[in-house]
Design a protein around this motif. Structure first.
Motif, PDB file in Angstrom:
ATOM      1  N   LEU A   1       0.871  -1.443  -0.126  1.00 55.81           N
ATOM      2  CA  LEU A   1       0.417  -0.057  -0.298  1.00 55.81           C
ATOM      3  C   LEU A   1       0.866   1.504   0.410  1.00 55.81           C
ATOM      4  N   ALA A   2       0.856   2.049  -1.213  1.00 59.00           N
ATOM      5  CA  ALA A   2       0.910   2.934  -1.333  1.00 59.00           C
ATOM      6  C   ALA A   2       0.438   4.437  -1.108  1.00 59.00           C
ATOM      7  N   ALA A   3       1.184   5.593  -1.471  1.00 60.54           N
ATOM      8  CA  ALA A   3       0.567   6.506  -2.014  1.00 60.54           C
ATOM      9  C   ALA A   3       1.378   7.299  -3.663  1.00 60.54           C
ATOM     10  N   SER A   4       0.504   8.116  -3.830  1.00 59.22           N
ATOM     11  CA  SER A   4       1.348   7.926  -5.974  1.00 59.22           C
ATOM     12  C   SER A   4       0.428  10.046  -5.476  1.00 59.22           C
ATOM     13  N   PHE A   5       0.982  10.331  -6.579  1.00 55.45           N
ATOM     14  CA  PHE A   5       1.096  12.083  -7.055  1.00 55.45           C
ATOM     15  C   PHE A   5      -0.148  11.838  -8.107  1.00 55.45           C
ATOM     16  N   CYS A   6      -0.244  12.998  -8.175  1.00 52.95           N
ATOM     17  CA  CYS A   6      -1.699  13.335  -9.452  1.00 52.95           C
ATOM     18  C   CYS A   6      -1.961  12.370 -10.147  1.00 52.95           C
ATOM     19  N   GLN A   7      -2.545  11.273 -10.714  1.00 55.74           N
ATOM     20  CA  GLN A   7      -3.078  10.319 -11.959  1.00 55.74           C
ATOM     21  C   GLN A   7      -3.577  10.939 -13.371  1.00 55.74           C
ATOM     22  N   GLY A   8      -4.168  12.707 -13.339  1.00 54.47           N
ATOM     23  CA  GLY A   8      -3.928  13.243 -13.831  1.00 54.47           C
ATOM     24  C   GLY A   8      -5.477  13.121 -14.462  1.00 54.47           C
ATOM     25  N   CYS A   9      -6.935  12.599 -13.136  1.00 52.55           N
ATOM     26  CA  CYS A   9      -8.004  12.352 -13.665  1.00 52.55           C
ATOM     27  C   CYS A   9      -9.087  13.472 -12.631  1.00 52.55           C
ATOM     28  N   CYS A  10      -8.129  14.133 -11.495  1.00 44.70           N
ATOM     29  CA  CYS A  10      -8.392  14.967 -10.819  1.00 44.70           C
ATOM     30  C   CYS A  10     -10.281  14.756 -10.550  1.00 44.70           C
ATOM     31  N   THR A  11     -10.483  14.980 -11.690  1.00 43.74           N
ATOM     32  CA  THR A  11     -12.353  15.298 -11.532  1.00 43.74           C
ATOM     33  C   THR A  11     -13.180  14.184 -11.363  1.00 43.74           C
ATOM     34  N   GLU A  12     -12.232  12.928 -11.239  1.00 41.77           N
ATOM     35  CA  GLU A  12     -13.293  11.682 -11.191  1.00 41.77           C
ATOM     36  C   GLU A  12     -12.791  10.933 -10.098  1.00 41.77           C
ATOM     37  N   GLY A  13     -11.424  11.621  -8.565  1.00 45.60           N
ATOM     38  CA  GLY A  13     -11.175  11.038  -7.784  1.00 45.60           C
ATOM     39  C   GLY A  13     -11.719  10.827  -6.473  1.00 45.60           C
ATOM     40  N   VAL A  14     -11.710   9.809  -6.078  1.00 46.08           N
ATOM     41  CA  VAL A  14     -10.367   9.357  -5.249  1.00 46.08           C
ATOM     42  C   VAL A  14     -10.046   8.486  -6.248  1.00 46.08           C
ATOM     43  N   VAL A  15      -8.982   8.732  -6.868  1.00 48.47           N
ATOM     44  CA  VAL A  15      -7.941   7.484  -8.148  1.00 48.47           C
ATOM     45  C   VAL A  15      -7.594   6.703  -7.515  1.00 48.47           C
ATOM     46  N   VAL A  16      -7.453   5.574  -7.644  1.00 51.73           N
ATOM     47  CA  VAL A  16      -6.728   4.391  -6.203  1.00 51.73           C
ATOM     48  C   VAL A  16      -6.288   3.614  -7.959  1.00 51.73           C
ATOM     49  N   LYS A  17      -4.531   3.172  -7.795  1.00 50.45           N
ATOM     50  CA  LYS A  17      -4.304   2.311  -8.788  1.00 50.45           C
ATOM     51  C   LYS A  17      -3.503   1.082  -8.202  1.00 50.45           C
TER      52      LYS A  17
END
Ligand code: FES
Length: 81
Positions: free
Chosen positions: A39-55
């Motif tokens: 489990l880790a944190a990431s910086f912006c994934q480029g789809c901020c309006t559809e957050g929260v984004v999890v990869k």
């Protein structure tokens, strides 16, 4: 090994990234093999309006919330559809 990255960019942060990380930590602690899940944190994934984004591995999952993270974890990480 399964990798989970929770976006903590400002858009996702405002939508509750840290609540999701907290919930994921609890879910991880309750699994039989927590050492196989990172489990880790990431910086912006480029789809901020559809957050929260999890990869999860290579799959980007949008609109994650404290309400649906358990179901997503079970389906995508524990493979319980
Ligand atoms: S802040 Fe999360 S995708 Fe941009």
């Amino acid at each position: 090994m399964t990798s989970i990255y929770v976006c903590i960019g400002s858009g996702c942060h405002l939508k509750g990234s840290y609540q999701i990380i907290d919930k994921l930590k609890k879910l991880l602690a309750s699994t039989e093999t927590p050492g196989e899940i990172k489990l880790a944190a990431s910086f912006c994934q480029g789809c901020c309006t559809e957050g929260v984004v999890v990869k999860i591995n290579d799959e980007l999952i949008k609109n994650v919330s404290p309400d649906n993270i358990t179901a997503i974890f079970e389906e995508k990480v524990l493979k319980r559809a």
